[in-house]
Design a protein around this motif. Sequence first.
Motif, PDB file in Angstrom:
ATOM      1  N   TYR A 186       0.842  -1.193   0.000  1.00 27.43           N
ATOM      2  CA  TYR A 186       0.000   0.000   0.000  1.00 27.43           C
ATOM      3  C   TYR A 186       0.880   1.248   0.000  1.00 27.43           C
ATOM      4  O   TYR A 186       2.012   1.219   0.484  1.00 27.43           O
ATOM      5  CB  TYR A 186      -0.897   0.031   1.244  1.00 27.43           C
ATOM      6  N   SER A 191      -6.479   6.571   2.741  1.00 33.06           N
ATOM      7  CA  SER A 191      -7.805   6.065   2.383  1.00 33.06           C
ATOM      8  C   SER A 191      -8.045   6.369   0.916  1.00 33.06           C
ATOM      9  O   SER A 191      -7.856   7.508   0.465  1.00 33.06           O
ATOM     10  CB  SER A 191      -8.891   6.727   3.243  1.00 33.06           C
ATOM     11  N   TRP A 192      -8.430   5.359   0.172  1.00 31.79           N
ATOM     12  CA  TRP A 192      -8.683   5.532  -1.270  1.00 31.79           C
ATOM     13  C   TRP A 192     -10.004   4.872  -1.618  1.00 31.79           C
ATOM     14  O   TRP A 192     -10.193   3.677  -1.390  1.00 31.79           O
ATOM     15  CB  TRP A 192      -7.541   4.919  -2.084  1.00 31.79           C
ATOM     16  N   GLN A 193     -10.930   5.667  -2.117  1.00 26.27           N
ATOM     17  CA  GLN A 193     -12.280   5.218  -2.449  1.00 26.27           C
ATOM     18  C   GLN A 193     -12.916   4.472  -1.276  1.00 26.27           C
ATOM     19  O   GLN A 193     -13.595   3.456  -1.442  1.00 26.27           O
ATOM     20  CB  GLN A 193     -12.264   4.330  -3.706  1.00 26.27           C
ATOM     21  N   GLY A 194     -12.691   4.985  -0.085  1.00 27.66           N
ATOM     22  CA  GLY A 194     -13.275   4.416   1.118  1.00 27.66           C
ATOM     23  C   GLY A 194     -12.534   3.228   1.683  1.00 27.66           C
ATOM     24  O   GLY A 194     -12.912   2.701   2.735  1.00 27.66           O
ATOM     25  N   ALA A 195     -11.472   2.775   1.009  1.00 26.61           N
ATOM     26  CA  ALA A 195     -10.690   1.625   1.482  1.00 26.61           C
ATOM     27  C   ALA A 195      -9.447   2.125   2.214  1.00 26.61           C
ATOM     28  O   ALA A 195      -8.613   2.810   1.621  1.00 26.61           O
ATOM     29  CB  ALA A 195     -10.289   0.737   0.318  1.00 26.61           C
TER      30      ALA A 195
END
Length: 254
Positions: A186, A191-195
């Motif tokens: 990672y 946080s990317w698109q809620g992940a």
Amino acid sequence: MRFDIITLFPELFAPFLASGVTRRAYESGQVQVRLWQPRDFAEGNYRRVDDRPFGGGPGMVMLAEPLRRCLEAIRAERAESVPAPVVLFSPIGRKLDHASVARWSESQGAILVCGRYEGIDQRFIDAYVDQQISLGDFVLSGGEVAAMALLDAVARLQPGVLHDQGSHQLDSFNPALDGLLDCPHYTRPESWQGAPVPPALLSGHHAQIERWRRDQRLEITARHRPDLINAARAAGQLSRVDETLLARLAAAQD
């Protein structure tokens, strides 16, 4: 080390040898590559390198004689007391894996024969080929892609080629990881698109991070390549903590 490549399409290698991080290995001479066109060793105005197969059937077969002459020219230029092995990329060969790549990375190199059409006259194979290698259970249009795969895998193991000297030690299949598959990776943002990024990687706790990565490697390998788990277990490379995790994963699947 030096790799001599017998190919009807030497132009395919030009961008490969000049691109990406592995180009350092070729530019520095750590991995020397010489390309040989068998048409240069064929006879007649058309420099023919193939003919129809005896017994009939589709396609054409590469002639043995131009390949033999090309091979002799290579051997004369290499002038080695111990001749380099002649390798043919073929479906009947042993599948290329990390262990064999590691051995090639410390070798004198080889003469790589890239077949085309329906194949090569078997008499050349019987007389001159020392080893056959396969990339997997599928067929390519020729051996060039397979030759590039071997060169790339060998080049990235040479000292100084990768930015981080120890980078390849964390590759999938590497003995440093007990032959397991690598863990997920990672980077920013957190946080990317809620992940989100897994909390362990943001903890700053080295032991916790390493345990998370080990658990991920075990889980991914058990799910996708259980044969690698069995090999690591047989080699005594799994700890009690590892086995406890694997038992829990197996129970969850039942």
